[in-house]
Design a protein around this motif. Structure first.
Motif, PDB file in Angstrom:
ATOM      1  N   GLY A   9      33.295  33.704  35.739  1.00 31.80           N
ATOM      2  CA  GLY A   9      32.426  33.959  36.884  1.00 31.80           C
ATOM      3  C   GLY A   9      33.197  34.568  38.028  1.00 31.80           C
ATOM      4  N   LEU A  10      32.493  34.843  39.096  1.00 32.59           N
ATOM      5  CA  LEU A  10      33.099  35.401  40.298  1.00 32.59           C
ATOM      6  C   LEU A  10      33.299  34.288  41.317  1.00 32.59           C
ATOM      7  CD1 LEU A  10      30.892  38.599  40.612  1.00 32.59           C
ATOM      8  CD2 LEU A  10      33.194  38.421  39.641  1.00 32.59           C
ATOM      9  N   TYR A  11      34.314  34.455  42.166  1.00 32.63           N
ATOM     10  CA  TYR A  11      34.597  33.475  43.203  1.00 32.63           C
ATOM     11  C   TYR A  11      34.920  34.230  44.492  1.00 32.63           C
ATOM     12  CZ  TYR A  11      36.771  29.619  45.698  1.00 32.63           C
ATOM     13  OH  TYR A  11      37.083  28.667  46.629  1.00 32.63           O
ATOM     14  N   GLY A  12      34.011  34.212  45.417  1.00 28.45           N
ATOM     15  CA  GLY A  12      34.239  34.886  46.695  1.00 28.45           C
ATOM     16  C   GLY A  12      34.065  36.387  46.607  1.00 28.45           C
ATOM     17  N   GLY A  64      45.827  43.923  41.645  1.00 30.46           N
ATOM     18  CA  GLY A  64      45.083  45.179  41.669  1.00 30.46           C
ATOM     19  C   GLY A  64      43.581  45.014  41.709  1.00 30.46           C
ATOM     20  N   VAL A  65      43.086  43.789  41.575  1.00 31.03           N
ATOM     21  CA  VAL A  65      41.646  43.523  41.664  1.00 31.03           C
ATOM     22  C   VAL A  65      41.411  42.876  43.019  1.00 31.03           C
ATOM     23  CG1 VAL A  65      39.686  42.292  40.667  1.00 31.03           C
ATOM     24  CG2 VAL A  65      41.451  43.258  39.171  1.00 31.03           C
ATOM     25  N   ASN A  66      40.860  43.651  43.965  1.00 32.94           N
ATOM     26  CA  ASN A  66      40.805  43.202  45.349  1.00 32.94           C
ATOM     27  C   ASN A  66      39.406  43.024  45.922  1.00 32.94           C
ATOM     28  OD1 ASN A  66      43.686  43.189  45.662  1.00 32.94           O
ATOM     29  ND2 ASN A  66      43.564  45.425  45.611  1.00 32.94           N
ATOM     30  N   ASP A  67      38.384  43.267  45.104  1.00 30.37           N
ATOM     31  CA  ASP A  67      37.035  43.038  45.625  1.00 30.37           C
ATOM     32  C   ASP A  67      36.119  42.543  44.513  1.00 30.37           C
ATOM     33  OD1 ASP A  67      35.680  45.270  44.272  1.00 30.37           O
ATOM     34  OD2 ASP A  67      36.684  46.584  45.701  1.00 30.37           O
ATOM     35  N   ARG A  68      34.997  42.032  44.923  1.00 27.96           N
ATOM     36  CA  ARG A  68      34.042  41.415  44.002  1.00 27.96           C
ATOM     37  C   ARG A  68      33.521  42.402  42.959  1.00 27.96           C
ATOM     38  NH1 ARG A  68      31.104  36.617  44.462  1.00 27.96           N
ATOM     39  NH2 ARG A  68      29.100  36.610  43.382  1.00 27.96           N
ATOM     40  N   GLU A  70      35.051  45.049  41.632  1.00 24.24           N
ATOM     41  CA  GLU A  70      36.074  45.272  40.610  1.00 24.24           C
ATOM     42  C   GLU A  70      36.200  44.042  39.712  1.00 24.24           C
ATOM     43  OE1 GLU A  70      39.152  46.881  38.266  1.00 24.24           O
ATOM     44  OE2 GLU A  70      37.668  47.854  39.532  1.00 24.24           O
ATOM     45  N   ALA A  71      36.153  42.856  40.292  1.00 23.62           N
ATOM     46  CA  ALA A  71      36.239  41.623  39.509  1.00 23.62           C
ATOM     47  C   ALA A  71      35.058  41.512  38.540  1.00 23.62           C
ATOM     48  CB  ALA A  71      36.288  40.412  40.438  1.00 23.62           C
TER      49      ALA A  71
END
Length: 162
Positions: A9-12, A64-68, A70-71
């Motif tokens: 999942g995503l976090y933040g 290198g993954v800095n935003d939601r 891209e995540a």
């Protein structure tokens, strides 16, 4: 490659992701880097920038993954490592990944099938052996007599009718 977890999942909003870990203890997944994220069967290598327990979950940020957004591209991808990243198993100890694929033969020479997967049951681990039918064998010393990784075989004390 050995699958050790999954992006769950995503976090933040800063590129952090929730991790489901297959390692024991589960936070040991953070000791392996780089991670190979498997998307469409293709491994993509990432260094782990940060990782930590977060409540009952684990969260991580990949280099290198800095935003939601891209995540989100990596959601539901398996996390794998190379076999060489694992510490050497002790004498008489094996990683599950080493057992999967072994041919299982009884002490009388009857072939039962191939180890397709392993299961944790609490009392003991269980071998899922697929042959002419599926068998569940306890992974205990009384059943598993010897393991020959080089020969790709496991000898067991098991009644083929069971």
């Amino acid at each position: 490659m050995i699958v050790v977890g999954r992006i769950a999942g995503l976090y933040g909003v800063r590129g952090w992701v929730k991790i489901y870990s297959h390692t024991e203890p589960r936070k040991n997944i953070f000791s392996y880097t780089p991670w190979l994220l498997l998307r469409d069967g293709i491994p993509h290598e990432f260094k782990l920038a940060e990782g930590r327990p977060q409540g009952k979950s684990l969260v991580a940020r990949l280099d290198g993954v800095n935003d939601r957004d891209e995540a989100a591209r990596w959601l539901q991808c398996d996390i794998a490592i190379r076999p060489g990243q694992l510490p050497a198993a002790g004498e008489g100890e094996y990683y599950w990944s080493q057992l999967i694929g072994l041919t299982v033969v009884t002490s009388e020479g009857v072939e039962l099938g191939v180890v397709k997967q392993m299961m944790e049951t609490g009392a003991n681990d269980v071998l899922v052996v697929q042959g002419e039918r599926e068998r569940l064998l306890p992974y205990i010393d009384e059943v598993v007599l010897d393991i020959d990784l080089d020969g790709g075989r496991m000898r067991v004390d098991w009644d083929p009718e069971f």
